[in-house]
Write a protein that holds these residues in place. Structure first.
Motif, PDB file in Angstrom:
ATOM      1  N   SER A  55       0.800  -1.212   0.000  1.00 58.69           N
ATOM      2  CA  SER A  55       0.000   0.000   0.000  1.00 58.69           C
ATOM      3  C   SER A  55       0.836   1.267   0.000  1.00 58.69           C
ATOM      4  CB  SER A  55      -0.959   0.008   1.193  1.00 58.69           C
ATOM      5  OG  SER A  55      -0.238  -0.074   2.400  1.00 58.69           O
ATOM      6  N   THR A  80      -5.052   4.517   3.125  1.00 54.65           N
ATOM      7  CA  THR A  80      -5.843   3.498   2.433  1.00 54.65           C
ATOM      8  C   THR A  80      -6.379   2.493   3.448  1.00 54.65           C
ATOM      9  OG1 THR A  80      -3.996   1.974   2.126  1.00 54.65           O
ATOM     10  CG2 THR A  80      -4.306   3.675   0.412  1.00 54.65           C
ATOM     11  N   ALA A  81      -7.345   1.705   3.017  1.00 53.96           N
ATOM     12  CA  ALA A  81      -7.886   0.649   3.878  1.00 53.96           C
ATOM     13  C   ALA A  81      -6.810  -0.376   4.206  1.00 53.96           C
ATOM     14  CB  ALA A  81      -9.076  -0.027   3.194  1.00 53.96           C
ATOM     15  N   TYR A 112      -4.710   1.014   6.981  1.00 52.70           N
ATOM     16  CA  TYR A 112      -5.476   0.936   8.224  1.00 52.70           C
ATOM     17  C   TYR A 112      -5.436  -0.491   8.779  1.00 52.70           C
ATOM     18  CZ  TYR A 112      -9.404   0.667  11.426  1.00 52.70           C
ATOM     19  OH  TYR A 112     -10.187   0.424  12.527  1.00 52.70           O
ATOM     20  N   ALA A 113      -5.689  -1.467   7.928  1.00 53.49           N
ATOM     21  CA  ALA A 113      -5.679  -2.868   8.364  1.00 53.49           C
ATOM     22  C   ALA A 113      -4.290  -3.263   8.868  1.00 53.49           C
ATOM     23  CB  ALA A 113      -6.107  -3.787   7.218  1.00 53.49           C
TER      24      ALA A 113
END
Length: 148
Positions: A22, A91-92, A95-96
């Motif tokens: 990411s 971005t997701a 975050y994850a």
């Protein structure tokens, strides 16, 4: 991941993501990118050639033992030192990845390994995660403290 301690020619911004890509599409400024590359590869002046590769190798081994990313190890280190990290996430996936630093802790031995490796690099971090400080700016000047 795209960046490991053995392939510093790859973008240094990816150094802290061993499972996710990411950050490879992140919008870093040229200043941020140059600073990351300087730490990752060394500049031969303030930072010895090879940069933080020895520390990254230690963090990669720890990450592998925990089925985690290097970024998760870095965040977990901060938590283990009693601080609350406030990581950014654009971005997701980021975050994850940040959330993957929760619900587990580094061992005292792992914390010591990372600190010993950071201390043996031959240069100081300016504002990086391993910087140790005894003062902070509080608006009217520097406030100093010490642990007894």
């Amino acid at each position: 991941g795209k960046y490991t301690s053995t392939s510093p020619e790859i973008k240094s911004e990816d150094a802290f993501m061993s499972k996710s890509h990411s950050l490879s599409t992140s919008r870093r400024s040229n200043f941020e990118r140059r600073d990351l590359e300087r730490y990752a590869n060394g500049d031969g002046k303030q930072i010895p050639l090879g940069g933080i590769a020895p520390l990254l190798r230690t963090m990669e081994k720890i990450a592998k033992n925990h089925d985690a990313t290097v970024a998760q190890v870095a965040l977990n280190y901060i938590i283990c030192k009693g601080a609350i990290p406030i990581p950014g996430a654009r971005t997701a996936a980021q975050y994850a990845d940040n959330m993957g630093a929760l619900n587990w802790r580094l061992t005292k031995r792992e914390v010591t390994q990372m600190e010993n490796e950071a201390d043996s690099l031959g240069f100081s971090f300016n504002g990086a995660g391993f910087k140790r400080s005894d003062a902070k700016f509080v608006g009217y000047g520097m406030e100093k403290w010490s642990l007894s």
